[in-house]
Design a protein around this motif. Structure first.
Motif, mmCIF file in Angstrom:
data_model
loop_
_atom_site.group_PDB
_atom_site.id
_atom_site.type_symbol
_atom_site.label_atom_id
_atom_site.label_comp_id
_atom_site.label_asym_id
_atom_site.label_seq_id
_atom_site.Cartn_x
_atom_site.Cartn_y
_atom_site.Cartn_z
ATOM 1 N N THR A 132 35.692 39.527 66.270
ATOM 2 C CA THR A 132 34.973 40.560 65.529
ATOM 3 C C THR A 132 35.833 41.289 64.492
ATOM 4 O OG1 THR A 132 35.412 42.187 67.263
ATOM 5 C CG2 THR A 132 33.323 40.960 67.401
ATOM 6 N N HIS A 133 37.021 40.752 64.174
ATOM 7 C CA HIS A 133 37.889 41.403 63.191
ATOM 8 C C HIS A 133 38.520 40.369 62.259
ATOM 9 C CE1 HIS A 133 37.589 44.432 66.376
ATOM 10 N NE2 HIS A 133 37.665 45.287 65.370
ATOM 11 N N ILE A 134 38.630 40.756 60.999
ATOM 12 C CA ILE A 134 39.194 39.884 59.979
ATOM 13 C C ILE A 134 40.116 40.713 59.089
ATOM 14 C CG2 ILE A 134 37.207 40.291 58.449
ATOM 15 C CD1 ILE A 134 37.486 37.472 57.399
ATOM 16 N N GLN A 135 41.229 40.121 58.688
ATOM 17 C CA GLN A 135 42.135 40.769 57.751
ATOM 18 C C GLN A 135 41.997 40.063 56.413
ATOM 19 O OE1 GLN A 135 46.237 40.816 58.931
ATOM 20 N NE2 GLN A 135 46.826 42.192 57.275
ATOM 21 N N LEU A 136 41.879 40.835 55.330
ATOM 22 C CA LEU A 136 41.699 40.271 53.991
ATOM 23 C C LEU A 136 42.877 40.624 53.097
ATOM 24 C CD1 LEU A 136 37.962 41.225 53.350
ATOM 25 C CD2 LEU A 136 38.856 38.978 53.982
ATOM 26 N N GLN A 137 43.299 39.655 52.289
ATOM 27 C CA GLN A 137 44.319 39.895 51.278
ATOM 28 C C GLN A 137 43.862 39.258 49.977
ATOM 29 O OE1 GLN A 137 48.611 39.432 51.982
ATOM 30 N NE2 GLN A 137 48.640 38.090 50.188
ATOM 31 N N ILE A 138 43.865 40.024 48.901
ATOM 32 C CA ILE A 138 43.553 39.477 47.577
ATOM 33 C C ILE A 138 44.855 38.969 46.972
ATOM 34 C CG2 ILE A 138 42.841 40.020 45.220
ATOM 35 C CD1 ILE A 138 40.906 42.036 46.305
ATOM 36 N N ASN A 139 44.845 37.748 46.471
ATOM 37 C CA ASN A 139 46.008 37.203 45.778
ATOM 38 C C ASN A 139 45.814 37.211 44.267
ATOM 39 O OD1 ASN A 139 47.284 36.730 48.214
ATOM 40 N ND2 ASN A 139 46.453 34.675 48.393
ATOM 41 N N SER A 140 44.555 37.197 43.835
ATOM 42 C CA SER A 140 44.257 37.190 42.404
ATOM 43 C C SER A 140 42.875 37.785 42.178
ATOM 44 C CB SER A 140 44.297 35.749 41.875
ATOM 45 O OG SER A 140 43.901 35.709 40.529
ATOM 46 N N SER A 141 42.761 38.597 41.131
ATOM 47 C CA SER A 141 41.457 39.116 40.751
ATOM 48 C C SER A 141 41.377 39.154 39.229
ATOM 49 C CB SER A 141 41.223 40.513 41.341
ATOM 50 O OG SER A 141 42.180 41.422 40.860
ATOM 51 N N SER A 142 40.156 39.057 38.730
ATOM 52 C CA SER A 142 39.994 39.059 37.277
ATOM 53 C C SER A 142 38.612 39.577 36.905
ATOM 54 C CB SER A 142 40.195 37.647 36.711
ATOM 55 O OG SER A 142 39.203 36.775 37.222
ATOM 56 N N GLN A 143 38.493 39.966 35.648
ATOM 57 C CA GLN A 143 37.209 40.329 35.075
ATOM 58 C C GLN A 143 37.190 39.814 33.640
ATOM 59 O OE1 GLN A 143 37.494 44.607 35.603
ATOM 60 N NE2 GLN A 143 37.761 44.902 33.409
ATOM 61 N N THR A 144 35.993 39.510 33.158
ATOM 62 C CA THR A 144 35.862 38.914 31.830
ATOM 63 C C THR A 144 35.908 39.972 30.731
ATOM 64 O OG1 THR A 144 33.459 39.010 31.970
ATOM 65 C CG2 THR A 144 34.523 36.961 32.700
ATOM 66 N N ILE A 145 36.021 39.512 29.523
ATOM 67 C CA ILE A 145 36.173 40.388 28.364
ATOM 68 C C ILE A 145 34.963 41.300 28.137
ATOM 69 C CG2 ILE A 145 35.258 38.780 26.642
ATOM 70 C CD1 ILE A 145 37.696 39.712 24.868
ATOM 71 N N LEU A 146 33.801 40.907 28.608
ATOM 72 C CA LEU A 146 32.608 41.715 28.396
ATOM 73 C C LEU A 146 32.442 42.840 29.420
ATOM 74 C CD1 LEU A 146 30.088 38.933 27.364
ATOM 75 C CD2 LEU A 146 31.264 40.569 25.900
ATOM 76 N N CYS A 147 33.400 43.002 30.330
ATOM 77 C CA CYS A 147 33.359 44.110 31.286
ATOM 78 C C CYS A 147 33.731 45.410 30.567
ATOM 79 C CB CYS A 147 34.321 43.845 32.438
ATOM 80 S SG CYS A 147 33.813 42.460 33.477
ATOM 81 N N PRO A 148 33.318 46.552 31.104
ATOM 82 C CA PRO A 148 33.590 47.831 30.435
ATOM 83 C C PRO A 148 35.069 48.058 30.101
ATOM 84 C CG PRO A 148 32.054 48.159 32.237
ATOM 85 C CD PRO A 148 32.500 46.731 32.304
ATOM 86 N N ASP A 149 35.988 47.608 30.966
ATOM 87 C CA ASP A 149 37.424 47.788 30.712
ATOM 88 C C ASP A 149 38.046 46.609 29.973
ATOM 89 O OD1 ASP A 149 37.090 50.066 32.189
ATOM 90 O OD2 ASP A 149 38.042 49.281 33.991
ATOM 91 N N GLY A 150 37.237 45.643 29.569
ATOM 92 C CA GLY A 150 37.768 44.455 28.906
ATOM 93 C C GLY A 150 38.317 43.445 29.896
ATOM 94 N N GLU A 151 38.900 42.397 29.363
ATOM 95 C CA GLU A 151 39.427 41.326 30.203
ATOM 96 C C GLU A 151 40.693 41.778 30.929
ATOM 97 O OE1 GLU A 151 40.195 36.568 29.810
ATOM 98 O OE2 GLU A 151 40.492 37.802 28.058
ATOM 99 N N LYS A 152 40.763 41.479 32.213
ATOM 100 C CA LYS A 152 41.932 41.818 33.025
ATOM 101 C C LYS A 152 42.162 40.729 34.054
ATOM 102 C CE LYS A 152 41.635 46.850 32.911
ATOM 103 N NZ LYS A 152 41.540 48.064 33.712
ATOM 104 N N VAL A 153 43.436 40.482 34.353
ATOM 105 C CA VAL A 153 43.822 39.564 35.422
ATOM 106 C C VAL A 153 44.926 40.243 36.211
ATOM 107 C CG1 VAL A 153 44.835 37.317 35.969
ATOM 108 C CG2 VAL A 153 43.246 37.522 34.052
ATOM 109 N N ASN A 154 44.801 40.239 37.525
ATOM 110 C CA ASN A 154 45.810 40.835 38.393
ATOM 111 C C ASN A 154 46.198 39.795 39.438
ATOM 112 O OD1 ASN A 154 47.367 42.302 40.181
ATOM 113 N ND2 ASN A 154 45.980 44.055 40.258
#
Length: 140
Positions: free
Chosen positions: A92-114
């Motif tokens: 009943t438990h899971i641990q999550l880790q993000i290794n990469s995230s992104s958003q496209t250029i048409l998002c309010p803050d513009g294109e980003k990659v982390n």
């Protein structure tokens, strides 16, 4: 009397545990938001999004990785994506880790990659009739 009550409740307990176990099967599911480091809970549909032209998805892979994103029938929209790893703590438990995230250029803050890994902490998996809810129980 206690033995009778136990025997009556046993099938219900086994059914609920079996439903939670289904969460761990790989495959695509609908999700209320793309996995990110700002949300403390997610609603996850038990059924995959099949034939849909837009929505959000979560794919749990057999190798312990996940992909989460949103999509639409056209390309001129804001799209978010994240990928990372998940670790089963117990049923009943899971641990999550993000290794990469992104958003496209048409998002309010513009294109980003982390690409900085971010441990999101441990989430409790709660079964509901139409799916699951992940609720953050701690953070690192």
């Amino acid at each position: 009397m206690k033995k009778i009550l136990f025997l009556l409740l046993l099938p219900i307990t086994c059914f609920a545990q079996g439903e939670i176990s289904n969460f761990w099967e790989s495959g695509t599911r609908g999700i209320s938001a793309v996995i990110n480091d700002k949300s403390d809970s997610y609603w996850i549909s038990r059924d995959p999004i099949v034939g849909s032209r837009y929505g959000r998805s979560l794919n749990l892979n057999d190798d312990g990785t996940f992909n989460s994103g949103n999509f639409a029938w056209c390309d001129n929209d804001c799209f978010y994506h994240s990928s990372g790893t998940f670790k089963k703590i117990d049923e009943t438990h899971i641990q999550l880790q993000i290794n990469s995230s992104s958003q496209t250029i048409l998002c309010p803050d513009g294109e980003k990659v982390n690409t900085e890994p971010r441990d999101l902490g441990i989430f409790e998996i709660k079964y509901h009739e139409n799916g699951y809810k992940l609720i953050k129980i701690n953070s690192k």
